[in-house]
Design an enzyme around this catalytic site. Structure first.
Site, short mmCIF file in Angstrom:
data_model
loop_
_atom_site.label_atom_id
_atom_site.label_comp_id
_atom_site.label_asym_id
_atom_site.label_seq_id
_atom_site.Cartn_x
_atom_site.Cartn_y
_atom_site.Cartn_z
N ARG A 207 1.66 -4.08 12.47
CA ARG A 207 1.05 -4.29 13.77
C ARG A 207 1.73 -5.48 14.41
O ARG A 207 2.15 -6.42 13.73
CB ARG A 207 -0.46 -4.54 13.64
CG ARG A 207 -1.28 -3.28 13.37
CD ARG A 207 -1.36 -2.40 14.59
NE ARG A 207 -2.19 -1.21 14.38
CZ ARG A 207 -1.72 -0.01 14.08
NH1 ARG A 207 -0.42 0.16 13.92
NH2 ARG A 207 -2.54 1.02 13.94
N HIS B 108 7.57 1.73 19.40
CA HIS B 108 6.49 2.16 18.50
C HIS B 108 6.66 3.64 18.10
O HIS B 108 5.80 4.48 18.37
CB HIS B 108 5.12 1.93 19.14
CG HIS B 108 4.03 1.76 18.12
ND1 HIS B 108 2.98 0.92 18.30
CD2 HIS B 108 3.84 2.35 16.92
CE1 HIS B 108 2.17 0.98 17.25
NE2 HIS B 108 2.68 1.84 16.39
N GLU C 76 1.75 -5.20 23.14
CA GLU C 76 2.26 -3.90 23.59
C GLU C 76 1.52 -3.43 24.84
O GLU C 76 0.30 -3.61 24.95
CB GLU C 76 2.06 -2.85 22.48
CG GLU C 76 2.99 -3.03 21.31
CD GLU C 76 2.87 -1.92 20.29
OE1 GLU C 76 2.46 -0.78 20.64
OE2 GLU C 76 3.20 -2.17 19.12
N GLY D 264 0.83 -1.20 0.00
CA GLY D 264 0.00 0.00 0.00
C GLY D 264 0.87 1.24 0.00
O GLY D 264 2.02 1.22 -0.43
#
Length: 317
Positions: free
Chosen positions: A237, A284, A266, A156
């Site tokens: 993710r 992150h 997480e 993407g």
């Protein structure tokens, strides 16, 4: 004035823009909302601006058909923490912030690619510990990425931005695995299946959306297909990777290393990962730049304003 609930602290400029059109309640905690807080927010506010970790599951929406809230203006491009179908069933729309995150997230992928391949984290730890004895020809030999193959899973916006950096910046050959063919502005070859990509790439970068369709997409079988000198990078993710399988592959020497910005549970990161020298671990940081977070916040607020004014939503999902 309509009521807007922002679930985490956001940059000052974003909050100021929101206050031009809404009565804003800004939650000061940085932790995700609990179920009761989410249900209360749906009752009390016209628009809720949630983000990663605010788990708006189907259970949260149960019995909320008459809820005051009619829009979840998500802060972030990923929205796998929101059950969009369940929200839609009770008349709550969902928006996200695509585009604003693309380049910054691709930058983090590039950084992790270089750090894991060239052993940067390991080298810095050695130096800081006072263990560096000076340069010598065979010290900390890593993997030079120029001329190697970068395999991208998910082509993407972010995947293509990573591909541009890999090809034009590092001189890598790019292959990709995607559900559909993509028209790319750089040389990139689509491969037939995931196993083929995992086996052909010197470094594999994960850039797929989160959600049920991609959970544990990279498990023991996919990792076993990788070459022993290859590295895995995840900026997608955390649960796209079966973390236990990754740890096993690293401990067995099936792959050379990994660079991770996201984790399956997480903020909990297994001790096994934290203890490995050949793993780069970031907290992150994908979009953690002020101008990027301002752009994301502004996009979320503009979606809320469009809803308020009865205009088409800018980024419906």
């Amino acid at each position: 004035m309509a009521e807007l609930y922002i679930t985490r602290p956001l940059p000052d400029r974003v909050v100021a823009r929101a206050r031009e059109r809404f009565n804003v309640t800004l939650r000061e905690q940085t932790t995700p909302l609990k179920k009761g807080e989410m249900r209360a927010a749906l009752v009390l506010y016209d628009v809720v601006l949630p983000t990663l970790g605010d788990m708006f599951t189907a259970e949260v929406f149960e019995g909320m058909q008459s809820a005051r809230c009619k829009l979840l203006a998500n802060f972030g491009v990923g929205y796998n923490h929101i059950d969009v179908a369940a929200a839609r069933d009770i008349g709550i729309a969902v928006t996200n912030t695509p585009g604003a995150v693309t380049e910054a997230t691709a930058d983090i992928a590039l950084m992790l690619m270089l750090m894991t391949a060239r052993r940067a984290g390991e080298g810095e730890r050695m130096l800081r510990a006072g263990k560096w004895a000076g340069w010598h020809p065979t010290q900390m030999l890593g993997l030079h990425l120029g001329g190697k193959t970068c395999g991208i899973v998910g082509m993407g916006r972010i995947g293509q931005a990573i591909a541009r950096r890999a090809h034009f910046g590092l001189g890598m050959n790019v292959i990709y695995h995607n559900r559909s063919a993509k028209e790319c502005d750089m040389p990139a070859r689509q491969v037939g299946d995931l196993a083929e990509l995992m086996g052909a790439a010197d470094i594999v970068v994960l850039a797929v959306p989160g959600g049920a369709d991609t959970r544990h997409l990279i498990g023991a079988e996919a990792l076993a297909a990788m070459q022993p000198h290859a590295h895995l990078v995840n900026i997608a993710r955390g649960d796209v990777v079966d973390e236990a399988a990754l740890i096993a592959a690293l401990q067995a020497g099936q792959i050379a290393g990994a660079g991770l910005d996201v984790y399956e549970h997480e903020p909990n990161v297994p001790n096994a990962l934290r203890s490995m020298e050949n793993v780069v671990l970031l907290p992150h940081l994908g979009t953690a730049a002020l101008d990027v977070r301002e752009g994301m916040g502004m996009m979320a607020v503009e979606n809320a304003i469009a809803h308020l004014d009865g205009q088409p939503l800018l980024n419906p999902v």
